[in-house]
Design an enzyme around this catalytic site. Structure first.
Site, PDB file in Angstrom:
ATOM      1  N   ILE A 146      -7.320  -0.852   1.767  1.00  0.00           N
ATOM      2  CA  ILE A 146      -7.707   0.261   2.631  1.00  0.00           C
ATOM      3  C   ILE A 146      -7.128   1.545   2.035  1.00  0.00           C
ATOM      4  O   ILE A 146      -5.902   1.712   1.997  1.00  0.00           O
ATOM      5  CB  ILE A 146      -7.190   0.070   4.073  1.00  0.00           C
ATOM      6  CG1 ILE A 146      -7.730  -1.238   4.666  1.00  0.00           C
ATOM      7  CG2 ILE A 146      -7.579   1.271   4.943  1.00  0.00           C
ATOM      8  CD1 ILE A 146      -7.120  -1.603   6.000  1.00  0.00           C
ATOM      9  N   HIS A 154      -3.227  -5.298   1.641  1.00  0.00           N
ATOM     10  CA  HIS A 154      -2.552  -5.567   2.919  1.00  0.00           C
ATOM     11  C   HIS A 154      -2.590  -7.060   3.235  1.00  0.00           C
ATOM     12  O   HIS A 154      -3.505  -7.521   3.924  1.00  0.00           O
ATOM     13  CB  HIS A 154      -3.242  -4.809   4.056  1.00  0.00           C
ATOM     14  CG  HIS A 154      -3.107  -3.331   3.978  1.00  0.00           C
ATOM     15  ND1 HIS A 154      -2.095  -2.655   4.614  1.00  0.00           N
ATOM     16  CD2 HIS A 154      -3.850  -2.397   3.342  1.00  0.00           C
ATOM     17  CE1 HIS A 154      -2.229  -1.350   4.381  1.00  0.00           C
ATOM     18  NE2 HIS A 154      -3.277  -1.178   3.601  1.00  0.00           N
ATOM     19  N   CYS A 187       0.835  -1.207   0.000  1.00  0.00           N
ATOM     20  CA  CYS A 187       0.000   0.000   0.000  1.00  0.00           C
ATOM     21  C   CYS A 187       0.873   1.262   0.000  1.00  0.00           C
ATOM     22  O   CYS A 187       1.395   1.651  -1.028  1.00  0.00           O
ATOM     23  CB  CYS A 187      -0.997  -0.047   1.151  1.00  0.00           C
ATOM     24  SG  CYS A 187      -2.393   1.076   0.958  1.00  0.00           S
ATOM     25  N   GLU A 199      -0.841  -8.555   5.301  1.00  0.00           N
ATOM     26  CA  GLU A 199      -0.588  -8.716   6.737  1.00  0.00           C
ATOM     27  C   GLU A 199      -1.850  -8.624   7.579  1.00  0.00           C
ATOM     28  O   GLU A 199      -1.832  -8.925   8.770  1.00  0.00           O
ATOM     29  CB  GLU A 199       0.445  -7.676   7.210  1.00  0.00           C
ATOM     30  CG  GLU A 199      -0.074  -6.264   7.398  1.00  0.00           C
ATOM     31  CD  GLU A 199      -0.245  -5.451   6.125  1.00  0.00           C
ATOM     32  OE1 GLU A 199      -0.556  -4.255   6.248  1.00  0.00           O
ATOM     33  OE2 GLU A 199      -0.079  -5.990   5.018  1.00  0.00           O
TER      34      GLU A 199
END
Length: 192
Positions: free
Chosen positions: A135, A171, A79, A173
């Site tokens: 996001i 993302h 990101c 993670e």
């Protein structure tokens, strides 16, 4: 093996956990001295790309990190990390400062503000149905000839690789799926 995680801002704790789950020692990178020679690579996490770029400059890390990456040091940007690595940004902020090491053009906040965040599953490299959390995500609008496209969602490039550099607009993670981090370790770090 030790992998650095830029820990000046953003989602660095989640990346550190993924590395630990894969049996790799994460090292939080907060200052220039942390960019030690015994690191096998570095992750640039999601967060605020403008803030992260500014902090890299203020902490004296921007040029040394850029030089290391240009010399082949493995790097994985998610990101905001993707934005930091891009050599072109379509809609930069006035104070945007990035490393400009990867031959891609990126569009910041491409899906809109926080309300434009979403979840998808898509292929990533040779992996099927990889969960992806977006996001305030960017996407890659253009990639040079030497850039390998690893994933697309709705016709937009959301993951790519150029040599020692891996980027994702999503993302990985923020899921419990380790495959994207495994790809970084197996296909970039261990082959560096």
């Amino acid at each position: 093996m030790k992998i650095g995680v830029l820990a000046v801002q953003g989602a660095f704790i989640e990346h550190a956990k993924m590395l630990t789950d894969l049996g790799v020692e994460p090292v939080e990178i907060r200052q220039l001295n942390d960019l030690t020679e015994d690191l096998s690579g570095i992750i640039l996490p999601g967060g605020e790309s403008t803030v992260m770029g500014k902090l890299l400059g203020e902490l004296g890390m921007q040029e040394p990190l850029k030089k290391k990456i240009q010399e082949g040091f493995p790097v994985f940007g998610t990101c905001a990390g993707l934005i930091l690595l891009a050599d072109q940004i379509e809609n930069p902020t006035k104070k945007q400062s990035n490393l400009k090491t990867m031959h891609i053009t990126v569009r910041r906040n491409a899906y809109g503000r926080q309300l434009g965040s979403f979840y998808a599953t898509a292929d990533f490299a040779d992996e099927k149905d990889v969960p992806m959390t977006f996001i305030r995500a960017p996407y890659i609008s253009q990639a040079a000839d030497g850039v390998e496209i690893l994933s697309q969602v709705d016709g937009k490039i959301v993951a790519a690789r150029e040599g020692n550099q891996l980027v994702t607009a999503f993302h990985p993670e923020l899921t419990d799926d380790l495959r994207v981090h495994q790809y970084f370790l197996e296909n970039i770090v261990r082959k560096a």
